[in-house]
Design a protein around this motif. Sequence first.
Motif, PDB file in Angstrom:
ATOM      1  N   UNK A  71       0.828  -1.210   0.000  1.00 22.46           N
ATOM      2  CA  UNK A  71       0.000   0.000   0.000  1.00 22.46           C
ATOM      3  C   UNK A  71       0.863   1.262   0.000  1.00 22.46           C
ATOM      4  N   UNK A  72       1.925   1.269   0.803  1.00 21.55           N
ATOM      5  CA  UNK A  72       2.821   2.425   0.850  1.00 21.55           C
ATOM      6  C   UNK A  72       3.506   2.619  -0.494  1.00 21.55           C
ATOM      7  N   UNK A  73       3.942   1.524  -1.098  1.00 25.15           N
ATOM      8  CA  UNK A  73       4.593   1.614  -2.406  1.00 25.15           C
ATOM      9  C   UNK A  73       3.630   2.173  -3.449  1.00 25.15           C
ATOM     10  N   UNK A  74       2.394   1.698  -3.435  1.00 23.89           N
ATOM     11  CA  UNK A  74       1.392   2.197  -4.382  1.00 23.89           C
ATOM     12  C   UNK A  74       1.130   3.687  -4.164  1.00 23.89           C
ATOM     13  N   UNK A  75       0.965   4.091  -2.902  1.00 24.01           N
ATOM     14  CA  UNK A  75       0.701   5.500  -2.607  1.00 24.01           C
ATOM     15  C   UNK A  75       1.882   6.380  -3.008  1.00 24.01           C
ATOM     16  N   UNK A  76       3.091   5.886  -2.815  1.00 24.28           N
ATOM     17  CA  UNK A  76       4.279   6.649  -3.188  1.00 24.28           C
ATOM     18  C   UNK A  76       4.363   6.827  -4.697  1.00 24.28           C
ATOM     19  N   UNK A  77       4.114   5.750  -5.427  1.00 19.92           N
ATOM     20  CA  UNK A  77       4.118   5.848  -6.888  1.00 19.92           C
ATOM     21  C   UNK A  77       3.025   6.797  -7.370  1.00 19.92           C
ATOM     22  N   UNK A  78       1.851   6.714  -6.742  1.00 19.74           N
ATOM     23  CA  UNK A  78       0.747   7.591  -7.120  1.00 19.74           C
ATOM     24  C   UNK A  78       1.088   9.047  -6.827  1.00 19.74           C
ATOM     25  N   UNK A  79       1.717   9.307  -5.671  1.00 16.91           N
ATOM     26  CA  UNK A  79       2.104  10.676  -5.319  1.00 16.91           C
ATOM     27  C   UNK A  79       3.138  11.207  -6.301  1.00 16.91           C
ATOM     28  N   UNK A  80       4.080  10.364  -6.704  1.00 21.52           N
ATOM     29  CA  UNK A  80       5.095  10.799  -7.674  1.00 21.52           C
ATOM     30  C   UNK A  80       4.439  11.113  -9.021  1.00 21.52           C
ATOM     31  N   UNK A  81       3.523  10.268  -9.448  1.00 18.37           N
ATOM     32  CA  UNK A  81       2.829  10.516 -10.715  1.00 18.37           C
ATOM     33  C   UNK A  81       1.982  11.785 -10.633  1.00 18.37           C
ATOM     34  N   UNK A  82       1.286  11.962  -9.505  1.00 23.03           N
ATOM     35  CA  UNK A  82       0.467  13.163  -9.328  1.00 23.03           C
ATOM     36  C   UNK A  82       1.327  14.424  -9.283  1.00 23.03           C
TER      37      UNK A  82
END
Length: 95
Positions: free
Chosen positions: A40-51
């Motif tokens: 979940x943390x990895x997904x949120x981090x990738x999403x934050x970087x993309x955003x």
Amino acid sequence: MSTEPTQAELEAEIARTRSELASTIDELTTRLDPRTQAANVAHQTKQAAADTGSFFTGRGLPEHDPARARNVKILVGGAVATVALVAAAILRRRS
């Protein structure tokens, strides 16, 4: 006047309660699993970087999800703070 529940009704209620409890335990086990949390943390981090990339290319903050917009602000704030600390350290060494 209330009637006493029958044996079958009590057994059915116990079976329902056991099923609900098992479901709750399964959900908690999944939520607390370190691998699940790390994913979940990895997904949120990738999403934050993309955003954040979208923000800097002019597409703005994700308006449909306030948590994602907050993550972009945190990421940008952290980057600005890091740059400021590095600049301060460089200036301090030159003095």
